[in-house]
Design a protein around this motif. Sequence first.
Motif, mmCIF file in Angstrom:
data_model
loop_
_atom_site.group_PDB
_atom_site.id
_atom_site.type_symbol
_atom_site.label_atom_id
_atom_site.label_comp_id
_atom_site.label_asym_id
_atom_site.label_seq_id
_atom_site.Cartn_x
_atom_site.Cartn_y
_atom_site.Cartn_z
ATOM 1 N N ARG A 65 0.706 -1.184 -0.049
ATOM 2 C CA ARG A 65 -0.072 0.133 -0.008
ATOM 3 C C ARG A 65 0.865 1.145 0.059
ATOM 4 O O ARG A 65 0.407 2.300 -0.398
ATOM 5 C CB ARG A 65 -1.084 0.021 1.376
ATOM 6 C CG ARG A 65 -2.091 -1.067 1.238
ATOM 7 C CD ARG A 65 -3.152 -0.759 0.703
ATOM 8 N NE ARG A 65 -3.818 0.579 0.825
ATOM 9 C CZ ARG A 65 -4.670 1.139 1.912
ATOM 10 N NH1 ARG A 65 -4.875 -0.198 2.692
ATOM 11 N NH2 ARG A 65 -4.968 2.075 1.991
ATOM 12 N N ALA A 66 2.166 1.138 0.469
ATOM 13 C CA ALA A 66 2.861 2.497 0.496
ATOM 14 C C ALA A 66 4.386 2.110 0.038
ATOM 15 O O ALA A 66 5.003 0.878 0.441
ATOM 16 C CB ALA A 66 3.058 3.061 1.844
ATOM 17 N N ARG A 67 4.802 3.027 -0.935
ATOM 18 C CA ARG A 67 6.069 2.948 -1.461
ATOM 19 C C ARG A 67 7.041 3.974 -0.858
ATOM 20 O O ARG A 67 6.410 5.004 -0.966
ATOM 21 C CB ARG A 67 6.179 2.838 -2.799
ATOM 22 C CG ARG A 67 5.427 1.539 -3.480
ATOM 23 C CD ARG A 67 6.277 0.487 -3.549
ATOM 24 N NE ARG A 67 7.256 0.575 -4.497
ATOM 25 C CZ ARG A 67 8.180 -0.252 -4.669
ATOM 26 N NH1 ARG A 67 8.241 -1.554 -3.903
ATOM 27 N NH2 ARG A 67 9.180 -0.114 -5.061
ATOM 28 N N VAL A 68 8.104 3.888 -0.599
ATOM 29 C CA VAL A 68 9.089 4.852 -0.125
ATOM 30 C C VAL A 68 10.455 4.924 -1.160
ATOM 31 O O VAL A 68 10.731 4.020 -1.480
ATOM 32 C CB VAL A 68 9.436 4.618 1.217
ATOM 33 C CG1 VAL A 68 10.496 5.759 1.570
ATOM 34 C CG2 VAL A 68 8.088 4.661 2.002
ATOM 35 N N ARG A 69 10.702 6.140 -1.197
ATOM 36 C CA ARG A 69 12.123 6.233 -2.084
ATOM 37 C C ARG A 69 12.809 7.531 -1.586
ATOM 38 O O ARG A 69 12.267 8.487 -0.938
ATOM 39 C CB ARG A 69 12.065 6.257 -3.715
ATOM 40 C CG ARG A 69 11.535 7.461 -4.210
ATOM 41 C CD ARG A 69 11.623 7.456 -5.757
ATOM 42 N NE ARG A 69 10.889 8.395 -6.296
ATOM 43 C CZ ARG A 69 11.212 9.585 -6.665
ATOM 44 N NH1 ARG A 69 12.724 9.676 -6.606
ATOM 45 N NH2 ARG A 69 10.693 10.439 -7.375
ATOM 46 N N SER A 87 7.658 14.621 0.136
ATOM 47 C CA SER A 87 6.493 15.014 -0.735
ATOM 48 C C SER A 87 5.953 13.674 -1.326
ATOM 49 O O SER A 87 6.591 12.456 -1.177
ATOM 50 C CB SER A 87 7.098 15.667 -2.266
ATOM 51 O OG SER A 87 8.064 14.967 -2.753
ATOM 52 N N TYR A 88 4.794 13.625 -1.919
ATOM 53 C CA TYR A 88 4.172 12.427 -2.288
ATOM 54 C C TYR A 88 4.550 12.190 -3.978
ATOM 55 O O TYR A 88 4.690 13.472 -4.592
ATOM 56 C CB TYR A 88 2.498 12.656 -2.680
ATOM 57 C CG TYR A 88 1.791 12.771 -1.389
ATOM 58 C CD1 TYR A 88 1.809 11.542 -0.553
ATOM 59 C CD2 TYR A 88 1.434 13.628 -0.539
ATOM 60 C CE1 TYR A 88 1.158 11.302 0.681
ATOM 61 C CE2 TYR A 88 0.677 13.659 0.843
ATOM 62 C CZ TYR A 88 0.416 12.383 1.031
ATOM 63 O OH TYR A 88 0.018 12.421 2.628
ATOM 64 N N GLY A 89 4.856 11.054 -4.117
ATOM 65 C CA GLY A 89 5.359 10.952 -5.543
ATOM 66 C C GLY A 89 4.187 10.113 -6.326
ATOM 67 O O GLY A 89 3.259 9.763 -5.690
ATOM 68 N N ARG A 90 4.519 10.037 -7.533
ATOM 69 C CA ARG A 90 3.322 9.155 -8.447
ATOM 70 C C ARG A 90 3.134 7.678 -7.737
ATOM 71 O O ARG A 90 4.184 7.245 -7.734
ATOM 72 C CB ARG A 90 3.745 9.370 -9.892
ATOM 73 C CG ARG A 90 2.602 8.754 -10.532
ATOM 74 C CD ARG A 90 3.094 9.038 -12.108
ATOM 75 N NE ARG A 90 3.389 7.376 -12.568
ATOM 76 C CZ ARG A 90 4.729 7.247 -12.880
ATOM 77 N NH1 ARG A 90 5.492 8.331 -13.288
ATOM 78 N NH2 ARG A 90 5.101 5.951 -13.275
ATOM 79 N N ALA A 91 2.076 7.603 -7.565
ATOM 80 C CA ALA A 91 1.764 6.033 -7.239
ATOM 81 C C ALA A 91 2.149 5.061 -7.999
ATOM 82 O O ALA A 91 1.980 5.217 -9.119
ATOM 83 C CB ALA A 91 0.430 5.866 -6.759
ATOM 84 N N ARG A 92 3.031 4.176 -7.327
ATOM 85 C CA ARG A 92 3.658 3.051 -8.364
ATOM 86 C C ARG A 92 2.531 1.681 -8.055
ATOM 87 O O ARG A 92 3.045 0.626 -8.808
ATOM 88 C CB ARG A 92 4.905 2.921 -7.937
ATOM 89 C CG ARG A 92 5.803 4.120 -8.302
ATOM 90 C CD ARG A 92 6.900 3.668 -7.998
ATOM 91 N NE ARG A 92 7.891 5.082 -8.553
ATOM 92 C CZ ARG A 92 9.209 5.109 -8.848
ATOM 93 N NH1 ARG A 92 9.882 4.107 -8.696
ATOM 94 N NH2 ARG A 92 9.824 6.284 -9.004
ATOM 95 N N ILE A 93 1.876 1.823 -6.989
ATOM 96 C CA ILE A 93 0.971 0.742 -6.893
ATOM 97 C C ILE A 93 -0.335 1.003 -6.824
ATOM 98 O O ILE A 93 -0.600 2.169 -6.017
ATOM 99 C CB ILE A 93 1.190 -0.044 -5.701
ATOM 100 C CG1 ILE A 93 2.612 -0.394 -5.421
ATOM 101 C CG2 ILE A 93 0.239 -0.891 -4.950
ATOM 102 C CD1 ILE A 93 3.058 -0.807 -3.983
ATOM 103 N N THR A 94 -1.475 0.580 -7.718
ATOM 104 C CA THR A 94 -2.652 1.078 -7.556
ATOM 105 C C THR A 94 -3.200 0.912 -6.074
ATOM 106 O O THR A 94 -3.380 0.195 -5.371
ATOM 107 C CB THR A 94 -3.588 0.191 -8.423
ATOM 108 O OG1 THR A 94 -3.073 0.141 -9.618
ATOM 109 C CG2 THR A 94 -4.952 0.631 -8.327
ATOM 110 N N GLY A 95 -3.831 2.049 -5.720
ATOM 111 C CA GLY A 95 -4.439 2.521 -4.508
ATOM 112 C C GLY A 95 -3.225 2.837 -3.328
ATOM 113 O O GLY A 95 -3.716 2.848 -1.933
ATOM 114 N N GLY A 96 -2.142 2.821 -3.676
ATOM 115 C CA GLY A 96 -1.115 2.983 -2.664
ATOM 116 C C GLY A 96 -0.684 4.346 -2.651
ATOM 117 O O GLY A 96 -1.023 5.259 -3.482
#
Length: 105
Positions: A8-12, A79-88
């Motif tokens: 649900r959440a990705r981080v970089r 900041s928020y990045g472009r979602a890489r997982i649908t709904g995440g």
Amino acid sequence: MLPGGEPRARVRDHTRFTTDLDRPTPTQRHRFRHAVLDAFVPDLRTGRPFHPGLRIKGVRSVPGVYELTWGPDGRATWSYGRARITGGRHIVWRRIGTHGIFARP
């Protein structure tokens, strides 16, 4: 990945964040990690408002960038990045340090 296998959440990291991460003391890095893993990430996963102790707010000089408080003079910007997982949600860590990071958040 969430328990049960649901991502649900990705981080970089932003390049500057990676460089900044060498500057805090081990104790400060521990405080940051604790704030992120015990409050920030769970709030992202559940969609509830962020824990008040994180004092998350927008950085006035840079729209779309937020600050997070992790210690008495500990701050991180993200900041928020472009979602890489649908709904995440995708989080981009930008800076970590003291109030001095706001000169270039």
